[in-house]
Enzyme design. Sequence first.
Site, PDB file in Angstrom:
ATOM      1  N   LEU A 167      -1.670 -12.997  -9.162  1.00 41.23           N
ATOM      2  CA  LEU A 167      -1.336 -14.401  -8.961  1.00 41.23           C
ATOM      3  C   LEU A 167      -2.299 -15.293  -9.730  1.00 41.23           C
ATOM      4  O   LEU A 167      -3.516 -15.096  -9.664  1.00 41.23           O
ATOM      5  CB  LEU A 167      -1.421 -14.734  -7.469  1.00 41.23           C
ATOM      6  CG  LEU A 167      -0.719 -13.756  -6.515  1.00 41.23           C
ATOM      7  CD1 LEU A 167      -1.241 -13.923  -5.100  1.00 41.23           C
ATOM      8  CD2 LEU A 167       0.776 -13.942  -6.587  1.00 41.23           C
ATOM      9  N   CYS A 168      -1.748 -16.249 -10.450  1.00 40.99           N
ATOM     10  CA  CYS A 168      -2.558 -17.276 -11.095  1.00 40.99           C
ATOM     11  C   CYS A 168      -1.724 -18.556 -11.064  1.00 40.99           C
ATOM     12  O   CYS A 168      -0.788 -18.653 -10.274  1.00 40.99           O
ATOM     13  CB  CYS A 168      -2.975 -16.875 -12.510  1.00 40.99           C
ATOM     14  SG  CYS A 168      -1.650 -16.646 -13.710  1.00 40.99           S
ATOM     15  N   GLY A 169      -2.029 -19.522 -11.877  1.00 43.00           N
ATOM     16  CA  GLY A 169      -1.280 -20.773 -11.851  1.00 43.00           C
ATOM     17  C   GLY A 169       0.188 -20.601 -12.194  1.00 43.00           C
ATOM     18  O   GLY A 169       1.071 -21.093 -11.501  1.00 43.00           O
TER      19      GLY A 169
END
Length: 160
Positions: free
Chosen positions: A65-67
């Site tokens: 998960l990231c932006g």
Amino acid sequence: MKIGIGSDHNAFELQKEIKAFVESLGHEVMEYGGDASCQEIDYPGVAFQVGEAIISKEIDRGILLCGTGLGMAIAASKVPGIRAATCHDTYSAERAQKSNNAQIITLGAKVIGIELAKQVIQKYLESTFPGGNSARKVQQIIDKEKEYLKSKEDGHDSTK
């Protein structure tokens, strides 16, 4: 299954929710990345850790998960043998596994809401790679990767 979940600082809150959800499905979770005290954590290192954990068989699959999910997918796919796919809908999540045998899916905390993220992850985790025509295509990807790695070992840079 043993699932690795990792995030950068943009997705730490989503990671906490996803961890609890994946555990509620009966999976064991290993966490990677920072925690609430981290001001900033770079996504490539987290992606590399999860990819390497899959290759070494410490975990079975990964959720990063990231932006946007995009950086994590690019970074994780740099680990030889890893196929990572960004998924923000259930169909893509299913196909990531059934068509591409992706060991990792990535999601963007700034792109997807928690309830849809849970549906995407559940679909990915319940899907299996059936082989068939897809196996031939995945093997072509594996073979090309090996060709590039061998070329590098032999002192030739096939990326120029």
